[in-house]
Design an enzyme around this catalytic site. Structure first.
Site, PDB file in Angstrom:
ATOM      1  N   ASP A  92      -3.114 -18.124   1.228  1.00 44.34           N
ATOM      2  CA  ASP A  92      -4.536 -18.708   0.746  1.00 44.34           C
ATOM      3  C   ASP A  92      -5.048 -19.935   1.727  1.00 44.34           C
ATOM      4  OD1 ASP A  92      -2.052 -20.113   0.509  1.00 44.34           O
ATOM      5  OD2 ASP A  92      -2.484 -20.675  -1.375  1.00 44.34           O
TER       6      ASP A  92
ATOM      7  N   LYS B  18       3.248 -15.561   2.374  1.00 46.43           N
ATOM      8  CA  LYS B  18       3.200 -16.262   1.178  1.00 46.43           C
ATOM      9  C   LYS B  18       4.677 -16.331   0.805  1.00 46.43           C
ATOM     10  CE  LYS B  18       0.990 -18.175  -2.239  1.00 46.43           C
ATOM     11  NZ  LYS B  18       0.187 -19.243  -2.175  1.00 46.43           N
TER      12      LYS B  18
ATOM     13  N   TYR C 271       0.796  -1.289  -0.089  1.00 44.21           N
ATOM     14  CA  TYR C 271      -0.006   0.204  -0.120  1.00 44.21           C
ATOM     15  C   TYR C 271       0.930   1.233   0.137  1.00 44.21           C
ATOM     16  CZ  TYR C 271      -4.218  -2.645   1.155  1.00 44.21           C
ATOM     17  OH  TYR C 271      -5.292  -3.610   1.018  1.00 44.21           O
TER      18      TYR C 271
ATOM     19  N   ASP D 125     -11.346  -8.480   7.291  1.00 42.32           N
ATOM     20  CA  ASP D 125     -12.813  -8.404   6.898  1.00 42.32           C
ATOM     21  C   ASP D 125     -13.614  -9.935   6.784  1.00 42.32           C
ATOM     22  OD1 ASP D 125     -12.494  -5.735   6.736  1.00 42.32           O
ATOM     23  OD2 ASP D 125     -12.849  -5.718   4.516  1.00 42.32           O
TER      24      ASP D 125
END
Length: 405
Positions: A264, A232, A181, A292
């Site tokens: 994942d 990851k 970000y 979320d």
């Protein structure tokens, strides 16, 4: 011995609670106090109502803080400032300098929500969301704590089977100011084939990972002593480095059980068996998504608060839901996430644990008495709007009922 955690997370270091020091003096703007008690502590709170349902839920939370403060010997001075789309309409920028300056000078910041369809087509620097990123950067908050607990009163509101959702109690610790970000280089360009491209950079420095890892280990130590680091590392070099540093910090916390999980798989396990998790630590983008997802285990994103904290200065407290422009101004919003964010503000931002517990207990009591907004409503309960839900919480605060857990 673990390194001393220099973070504005007072429940981790009880002796560093602000209530043990002299709080800042609030400026001479509208302060509200109760005549029943002589205020013992005084705090300045910056309110950022923002957009959509933000002003509605902030109004309710402000009332809750006022009443709780009057009962706990606390006096609040509030200053409302524009941010997000509201600030764009007023000043032309999503985070005015005056808003940021006011926030920095306060003891804590409570945010409603930002964004809306009206500003979706704006250029990036003129989007409401840019103001939120600027606020986090300006306040230097890097640790985002997002609890996800399935309350007994709402277990049937979860989209998961009761036996899967019942008893879930986890905390997502998200790194907030690094990663993709904020990483550079970023932007648009052309590749060697003359095609237009967009690109971002996932990058973390040692200090960024180390400090969020320590927050996560401290959090896990205060909970059930289990920490799962999500990355990851089978594909991304940034994640390989993330795992390396988390494992290094783990040596300082031999009493905390550390595990690793690919993002994942973590997304799948949160739905398959969420009770396996105690505390999760992860990077900015993975934390954004997983928190979320975790919120929906609880039955509604309208129930979950969050705290964003740094090494010094005021923390930022906000519900994790969005601005919900489709129901704005209709008295349909669920204010409980913002009320619980106010409780986190008291607990993590000001060290006022008894006041925070009073609010948390009142929320549980209100739910036990059957009051529900539309997002968590079922037929046997009473459907109420945003304002009435807030009023019922105020009634519970005044009665000081015992918590129902």
């Amino acid at each position: 011995m673990a390194a001393s955690l220099q973070l504005n997370l007072r429940p981790f270091r009880l002796q560093q609670f602000r209530s043990n020091s002299v709080p800042k003096q609030a400026p001479n703007f509208a302060t509200i106090c109760c005549s029943a008690n002589t205020p013992k502590r005084r705090y300045t709170i910056t309110l950022l109502p923002g957009d959509g349902i933000g002003p509605e839920v902030i109004s309710v939370a402000k009332n809750v803080l006022n009443l709780t403060g009057s009962l706990e010997g606390i006096e609040f001075g509030f200053k409302e400032m524009p941010m997000g789309g509201a600030a764009l309409d007023l000043t032309g920028v999503p985070l005015p300098e005056e808003t940021l300056s006011t926030a920095k000078q306060s003891d804590a910041v409570l945010l409603g929500a930002i964004g809306g369809y009206k500003w979706d087509k704006n250029e990036k620097h003129l989007k409401p969301e840019t103001g939120l990123l600027q606020l986090r950067e300006g306040l230097k908050v890097f640790a985002n704590l997002r609890p996800a607990s399935v309350l007994p009163q709402l277990v049937d509101a979860s989209t998961l089977k009761k036996e899967v959702a019942e008893g879930v109690d986890l905390m997502v610790v998200r790194e907030l100011t690094g990663g993709i970000y904020f990483g550079k280089p970023r932007g648009f360009g052309m590749n060697e084939n003359g095609e237009e491209i967009g690109f971002n950079t996932e990058i973390y420095a040692t200090y960024e990972i180390d400090r969020i890892a320590r927050v996560a280990f401290e959090t896990a130590r205060k909970r059930r002593g289990k920490l799962c680091s999500v990355d990851k590392a089978n594909v991304l070099e940034a994640s390989m480095f993330w795992r390396k540093r988390v494992m290094a910090i783990a040596l300082e916390y031999p009493d905390v059980e550390l595990t690793h999980m690919y993002v994942d798989n973590a997304a799948m396990q949160l739905v398959r068996n969420p009770k396996q998790f105690d505390t999760i630590v992860t990077n900015n983008i993975f934390g954004d998504i997983l928190s979320d997802e975790a919120s929906m285990i609880t039955g509604s994103i309208g129930m979950l608060p969050s705290a964003s904290l740094g090494e010094a200065g005021p923390g930022l407290f906000e519900p994790i839901h969005g601005s919900a422009p489709d129901i704005a101004g209709q008295d349909k919003a669920n204010p409980l996430a913002t009320i619980l964010s106010a409780a986190m503000l008291l607990k993590y931002g000001l060290g006022e644990e008894e006041a925070a517990l009073r609010i948390e207990t009142a929320v549980l009591d209100t739910l036990s008495r059957g009051f529900r907004t539309g997002d968590i409503y079922s037929g046997e309960n009473k459907l109420v709007g945003c304002k009435e839900m807030g009023d019922e919480v105020l009634k519970s605060i005044e009665t000081e009922v015992p918590a129902t857990v």
